[in-house]
Design an enzyme around this catalytic site. Structure first.
Site, PDB file in Angstrom:
ATOM      1  N   HIS A  54       0.849  -1.200   0.000  1.00  0.00           N
ATOM      2  CA  HIS A  54       0.000   0.000   0.000  1.00  0.00           C
ATOM      3  C   HIS A  54       0.880   1.244   0.000  1.00  0.00           C
ATOM      4  O   HIS A  54       2.095   1.150   0.137  1.00  0.00           O
ATOM      5  CB  HIS A  54      -1.006  -0.013   1.159  1.00  0.00           C
ATOM      6  CG  HIS A  54      -0.415   0.067   2.534  1.00  0.00           C
ATOM      7  ND1 HIS A  54       0.403  -0.902   3.059  1.00  0.00           N
ATOM      8  CD2 HIS A  54      -0.519   1.016   3.517  1.00  0.00           C
ATOM      9  CE1 HIS A  54       0.766  -0.570   4.288  1.00  0.00           C
ATOM     10  NE2 HIS A  54       0.229   0.597   4.591  1.00  0.00           N
ATOM     11  N   HIS A  56       1.346   3.968   1.932  1.00  0.00           N
ATOM     12  CA  HIS A  56       1.850   4.710   3.093  1.00  0.00           C
ATOM     13  C   HIS A  56       3.380   4.880   3.022  1.00  0.00           C
ATOM     14  O   HIS A  56       4.094   3.927   2.697  1.00  0.00           O
ATOM     15  CB  HIS A  56       1.452   4.016   4.395  1.00  0.00           C
ATOM     16  CG  HIS A  56       0.008   4.241   4.761  1.00  0.00           C
ATOM     17  ND1 HIS A  56      -0.662   3.468   5.683  1.00  0.00           N
ATOM     18  CD2 HIS A  56      -0.881   5.169   4.323  1.00  0.00           C
ATOM     19  CE1 HIS A  56      -1.912   3.906   5.800  1.00  0.00           C
ATOM     20  NE2 HIS A  56      -2.069   4.930   4.981  1.00  0.00           N
ATOM     21  N   ASP A  58       5.764   4.928   5.127  1.00  0.00           N
ATOM     22  CA  ASP A  58       6.639   3.997   5.863  1.00  0.00           C
ATOM     23  C   ASP A  58       6.728   2.635   5.163  1.00  0.00           C
ATOM     24  O   ASP A  58       7.414   1.731   5.658  1.00  0.00           O
ATOM     25  CB  ASP A  58       6.205   3.854   7.338  1.00  0.00           C
ATOM     26  CG  ASP A  58       4.837   3.237   7.511  1.00  0.00           C
ATOM     27  OD1 ASP A  58       3.903   3.603   6.756  1.00  0.00           O
ATOM     28  OD2 ASP A  58       4.677   2.378   8.399  1.00  0.00           O
ATOM     29  N   HIS A  59       6.059   2.495   4.013  1.00  0.00           N
ATOM     30  CA  HIS A  59       6.152   1.274   3.203  1.00  0.00           C
ATOM     31  C   HIS A  59       6.755   1.541   1.822  1.00  0.00           C
ATOM     32  O   HIS A  59       7.153   0.603   1.138  1.00  0.00           O
ATOM     33  CB  HIS A  59       4.766   0.644   3.034  1.00  0.00           C
ATOM     34  CG  HIS A  59       4.177   0.188   4.334  1.00  0.00           C
ATOM     35  ND1 HIS A  59       4.033  -1.134   4.679  1.00  0.00           N
ATOM     36  CD2 HIS A  59       3.725   0.904   5.405  1.00  0.00           C
ATOM     37  CE1 HIS A  59       3.517  -1.221   5.895  1.00  0.00           C
ATOM     38  NE2 HIS A  59       3.324  -0.010   6.360  1.00  0.00           N
ATOM     39  N   HIS A 110      -7.408  -1.036   5.548  1.00  0.00           N
ATOM     40  CA  HIS A 110      -6.406  -0.110   6.102  1.00  0.00           C
ATOM     41  C   HIS A 110      -6.243   1.061   5.125  1.00  0.00           C
ATOM     42  O   HIS A 110      -6.283   2.221   5.520  1.00  0.00           O
ATOM     43  CB  HIS A 110      -5.110  -0.869   6.308  1.00  0.00           C
ATOM     44  CG  HIS A 110      -3.964  -0.044   6.796  1.00  0.00           C
ATOM     45  ND1 HIS A 110      -3.931   0.509   8.059  1.00  0.00           N
ATOM     46  CD2 HIS A 110      -2.802   0.333   6.198  1.00  0.00           C
ATOM     47  CE1 HIS A 110      -2.796   1.185   8.207  1.00  0.00           C
ATOM     48  NE2 HIS A 110      -2.096   1.091   7.094  1.00  0.00           N
ATOM     49  N   ASP A 129      -0.140  -4.030   6.196  1.00  0.00           N
ATOM     50  CA  ASP A 129      -0.797  -3.517   7.401  1.00  0.00           C
ATOM     51  C   ASP A 129      -2.263  -3.953   7.470  1.00  0.00           C
ATOM     52  O   ASP A 129      -3.100  -3.275   8.059  1.00  0.00           O
ATOM     53  CB  ASP A 129      -0.744  -1.985   7.439  1.00  0.00           C
ATOM     54  CG  ASP A 129       0.650  -1.458   7.756  1.00  0.00           C
ATOM     55  OD1 ASP A 129       1.561  -2.256   8.011  1.00  0.00           O
ATOM     56  OD2 ASP A 129       0.811  -0.222   7.735  1.00  0.00           O
ATOM     57  N   HIS A 167       4.660  -4.748  10.787  1.00  0.00           N
ATOM     58  CA  HIS A 167       5.008  -4.054  12.042  1.00  0.00           C
ATOM     59  C   HIS A 167       5.131  -5.037  13.202  1.00  0.00           C
ATOM     60  O   HIS A 167       4.444  -6.061  13.229  1.00  0.00           O
ATOM     61  CB  HIS A 167       3.935  -3.015  12.425  1.00  0.00           C
ATOM     62  CG  HIS A 167       3.899  -1.807  11.559  1.00  0.00           C
ATOM     63  ND1 HIS A 167       4.677  -0.699  11.784  1.00  0.00           N
ATOM     64  CD2 HIS A 167       3.174  -1.540  10.452  1.00  0.00           C
ATOM     65  CE1 HIS A 167       4.429   0.224  10.860  1.00  0.00           C
ATOM     66  NE2 HIS A 167       3.515  -0.266  10.030  1.00  0.00           N
TER      67      HIS A 167
HETATM   68 ZN   LIG Z   1      -0.025   1.565   6.595  1.00  0.00          ZN
END
Ligand SMILES: [Zn+2]
Length: 239
Positions: A54, A56, A58-59, A110, A129, A167
């Site tokens: 996805h 985001h 942090d990915h 998410h 996530d 995570h």
């Molecule tokens: Zn995420």
């Protein structure tokens, strides 16, 4: 298929995936390029592909730098804006690493375009996530109905499928799970195991579909209403 966890930021895991036979390497959700490139180089691996679950940051924050460094091809969900994207993935599409084949499963909730990559023959799934060990992602873009269905699809995979989440949230999730299902012995036992692992500084992943069916209060919700109630309770649960 060799799978290596590269810790990043506070609690992210970036998964490096290597196929010994072909010598190919992929990386799942590189939020940060530096630790991934360092680990790959230490092992003598060249990252040929980036797979994003996805959008985001942090990915995906390392996509551009990994593409620049290694010429990697970037694949991610067609429905989302993925940095440096080359291949747009939809339900039923495939990614390949040597002769390993991962099929794309759309698991919104998410984010609205979130995908999982399911390597049926390897018994491995990268779930981003969407599903966490004993938990699930927050509903930033999707509805409870979507997330409930996404979790049920993942939970319908064979019980020994190893799930690689993005995570290290297991201990906080386990505490909530024990609160949500105080009579569940499997949850109480796993909470103790996870607490011991974290005390020793150890990773708690991957998890398995069978473990999640037993100990994940979101997977175990019997209908959308129960799922939505538990998700809302988790959002405000101190951990
Ligand atoms: Zn995420």
């Amino acid at each position: 298929m060799e799978i290596v966890a590269v810790p990043a930021f506070t609690d992210n895991y970036i998964w490096l995936v290597h196929d010994r036979e072909s010598g190919e390497t992929a990386v799942v959700d590189p939020g940060d390029a530096a630790p991934v490139l360092a680990e790959a180089s230490r092992r003598g691996w060249t990252i040929g592909q980036v797979w994003n679950t996805h959008w985001h940051p942090d990915h995906t924050g390392g996509n551009v730098a990994i593409k620049q460094a290694n010429g990697a091809r970037v694949s991610g969900p067609a429905a989302e804006n993925i940095p440096a994207s080359d291949v747009a993935l939809k339900e039923g599409d495939e990614v390949r690493l040597g002769r390993h084949v991962g099929r794309v499963m759309e698991v919104p909730g998410h984010t609205s375009g979130h995908i999982a990559l399911v390597f049926d023959e390897d018994g491995v799934a990268f779930v981003g996530d969407t599903l966490f060990a004993m938990g699930c992602g927050r509903l930033f873009e999707g509805s409870p109905e979507q997330m409930y269905r996404s979790l049920q699809r993942l939970a319908a995979l064979p019980g020994d499928t190893r799930l690689y989440c993005a995570h290290e949230y297991t201990l906080a999730n386990a505490r909530f799970a024990a609160h949500a299902e105080p009579e569940n012995r499997a949850i109480a036992d796993r909470l103790a195991e996870v607490a011991a692992l974290r005390d020793a500084g150890q990773i708690t992943l991957p998890t398995t579909v069978a473990q999640e069916r037993e100990t994940n209060p979101f997977v175990r919700s019997t209908n959308v209403e129960e799922f939505a109630r538990r998700r809302a309770a988790k959002d405000s649960f101190g951990s």
